[in-house]
Design a protein around this motif. Structure first.
Motif, PDB file in Angstrom:
ATOM      1  N   ASP A 100      37.483  46.458  33.232  1.00  0.00           N
ATOM      2  CA  ASP A 100      36.188  46.734  33.850  1.00  0.00           C
ATOM      3  C   ASP A 100      35.060  46.506  32.850  1.00  0.00           C
ATOM      4  O   ASP A 100      34.852  47.312  31.938  1.00  0.00           O
ATOM      5  N   SER A 101      34.323  45.418  33.024  1.00  0.00           N
ATOM      6  CA  SER A 101      33.210  45.127  32.117  1.00  0.00           C
ATOM      7  C   SER A 101      32.262  44.128  32.760  1.00  0.00           C
ATOM      8  O   SER A 101      32.673  43.287  33.561  1.00  0.00           O
ATOM      9  N   SER A 102      30.990  44.227  32.392  1.00  0.00           N
ATOM     10  CA  SER A 102      30.008  43.226  32.802  1.00  0.00           C
ATOM     11  C   SER A 102      29.736  42.240  31.670  1.00  0.00           C
ATOM     12  O   SER A 102      28.890  41.352  31.802  1.00  0.00           O
ATOM     13  N   VAL A 103      30.446  42.397  30.568  1.00  0.00           N
ATOM     14  CA  VAL A 103      30.260  41.548  29.383  1.00  0.00           C
ATOM     15  C   VAL A 103      31.387  40.520  29.342  1.00  0.00           C
ATOM     16  O   VAL A 103      32.561  40.867  29.166  1.00  0.00           O
ATOM     17  N   THR A 104      31.033  39.265  29.492  1.00  0.00           N
ATOM     18  CA  THR A 104      32.033  38.201  29.564  1.00  0.00           C
ATOM     19  C   THR A 104      32.915  38.165  28.321  1.00  0.00           C
ATOM     20  O   THR A 104      34.145  38.018  28.422  1.00  0.00           O
ATOM     21  N   ALA A 106      33.762  40.570  26.397  1.00  0.00           N
ATOM     22  CA  ALA A 106      34.672  41.715  26.415  1.00  0.00           C
ATOM     23  C   ALA A 106      35.827  41.459  27.377  1.00  0.00           C
ATOM     24  O   ALA A 106      36.977  41.799  27.078  1.00  0.00           O
ATOM     25  N   ILE A 107      35.538  40.866  28.525  1.00  0.00           N
ATOM     26  CA  ILE A 107      36.598  40.546  29.483  1.00  0.00           C
ATOM     27  C   ILE A 107      37.604  39.591  28.861  1.00  0.00           C
ATOM     28  O   ILE A 107      38.821  39.803  28.936  1.00  0.00           O
ATOM     29  N   VAL A 120      40.707  41.817  36.967  1.00  0.00           N
ATOM     30  CA  VAL A 120      39.404  41.772  36.287  1.00  0.00           C
ATOM     31  C   VAL A 120      38.335  42.339  37.221  1.00  0.00           C
ATOM     32  O   VAL A 120      38.200  41.917  38.362  1.00  0.00           O
ATOM     33  N   ASN A 121      37.581  43.273  36.712  1.00  0.00           N
ATOM     34  CA  ASN A 121      36.517  43.934  37.466  1.00  0.00           C
ATOM     35  C   ASN A 121      35.205  43.757  36.704  1.00  0.00           C
ATOM     36  O   ASN A 121      34.930  44.525  35.786  1.00  0.00           O
ATOM     37  N   SER A 122      34.414  42.669  36.967  1.00  0.00           N
ATOM     38  CA  SER A 122      34.359  41.981  38.238  1.00  0.00           C
ATOM     39  C   SER A 122      33.519  40.715  38.076  1.00  0.00           C
ATOM     40  O   SER A 122      33.039  40.388  36.995  1.00  0.00           O
TER      41      SER A 122
END
Length: 321
Positions: A100-104, A106-107, A120-122
């Motif tokens: 769960d992350s909005s940081v590419t 970090a994903i 992957v969220n999201s």
């Protein structure tokens, strides 16, 4: 039949219309939890460990893992912290994880260390996000949560939210990602602010299931935001949203009232054959008597919400149909 396969190193779970409702534990998330955020920044993972174990013991099918402790320089701080959190949780429990992350960055860092086949969220319908996230989904062969908003924000019109979901599914197909690996979040609105929020999501779920043929999820507690006794609203919402076609939700499995609703819905929806998991979980259940200590929450049986087992990166090669 649409089946989204997720897996840890040792356990495979199928999200699908003919499967038990997938409970994605929400607790490993420092958003709005100042104490947890401070602990994680200091390298203290005691609460993370406690929450991971408690959620699985309560019956979580998967665990959501978020390390967004600060909005200051998240591209620098979040990748390493998310990797560290992922590795700790993977070493504790055998359920699949949701990154769960909005940081590419970090994903991708988390995908490199993930065992099995995480969710992957999201991704959203924003062009920048589609171009950044979808190549990672293809590269690592993992499913992704598709949130039904784009550059214009979150629409109050359910038809617009459906159109955004359709756009994401179609763009994913351009990258070679099949619809069974897209889990759409139709965005549940607070019922206290939008009186027809429930009816909106029920109608959206019908279209997502029958027109796009995708699995679905949501942040379950959004529906009760701002209301007193939120868990009562959540528990009432669960069987209705499952009956409307939702196949998973990010929620707190440590709330017995809400997990009872999930398990009862599985029985009534035919995804707990012969009531097997209900009986295993509640055969020794004792009702709470006013004035006494609350009855302990029953432990989930070992097979509650699980699936066939398949290990490691080999899980990534499976797709479902």
């Amino acid at each position: 039949m649409t089946r989204t396969i997720v897996a840890s190193a040792t356990r495979e779970v199928i999200i699908g219309f003919d499967q038990p409702f997938c409970v994605i534990g929400e607790r490993i998330n420092p958003t709005g939890r100042k104490k947890l955020a401070a602990e994680m920044i200091e390298g203290n993972f005691e609460t993370v460990i406690k929450d991971a174990l408690a959620q699985v013991a309560a019956g979580a099918t998967m665990l959501d893992v978020n390390a967004g402790v600060t909005s200051v320089n998240p591209n620098e701080t979040e990748p390493g912290l998310l990797v560290q959190t992922m590795e700790i949780v993977q070493g504790l429990v055998d359920v699949p994880l949701s990154i769960d992350s909005s940081v590419t960055a970090a994903i991708e860092a988390a995908l490199k260390v993930a065992t099995g086949r995480p969710l992957v969220n999201s991704v959203t319908g924003e062009e920048e996000k589609l171009e950044a996230i979808l190549p990672l989904i293809k590269k690592y062969d993992v499913p992704v949560v598709a949130i039904s908003n784009d550059e214009s924000g979150i629409s109050m019109d359910p038809d617009v939210r459906f159109a955004v979901a359709k756009k994401i599914v179609e763009r994913a197909m351009d990258f070679g990602i099949k619809p069974h690996d897209i889990v759409v979040d139709p965005l549940v609105m607070p019922i206290g602010a939008l009186g027809d929020a429930g009816r909106q999501v029920f109608a959206l779920l019908h279209r997502l299931r029958h027109e796009l043929k995708v699995n679905t999820t949501c942040g379950l507690s959004n529906v009760s935001f701002g209301l007193p006794h939120r868990h009562g609203i959540n528990a009432g919402f669960i069987p209705m949203v499952i009956g409307a076609g939702m196949t998973s939700a990010i929620m707190n499995p440590c709330r017995p009232q809400e997990m009872e609703a999930v398990r009862a819905a599985n029985v009534l929806n035919g995804t707990d054959p012969n009531c097997t998991n209900w009986i295993k979980t509640y055969k020794d259940y004792q009702p709470h008597v006013a004035g006494s200590a609350p009855a302990p929450q029953p432990a989930a049986p070992s097979g509650d919400g699980g699936g066939r087992r398949r290990g490691g990166r080999a899980a990534r090669s499976g797709g479902g149909a």
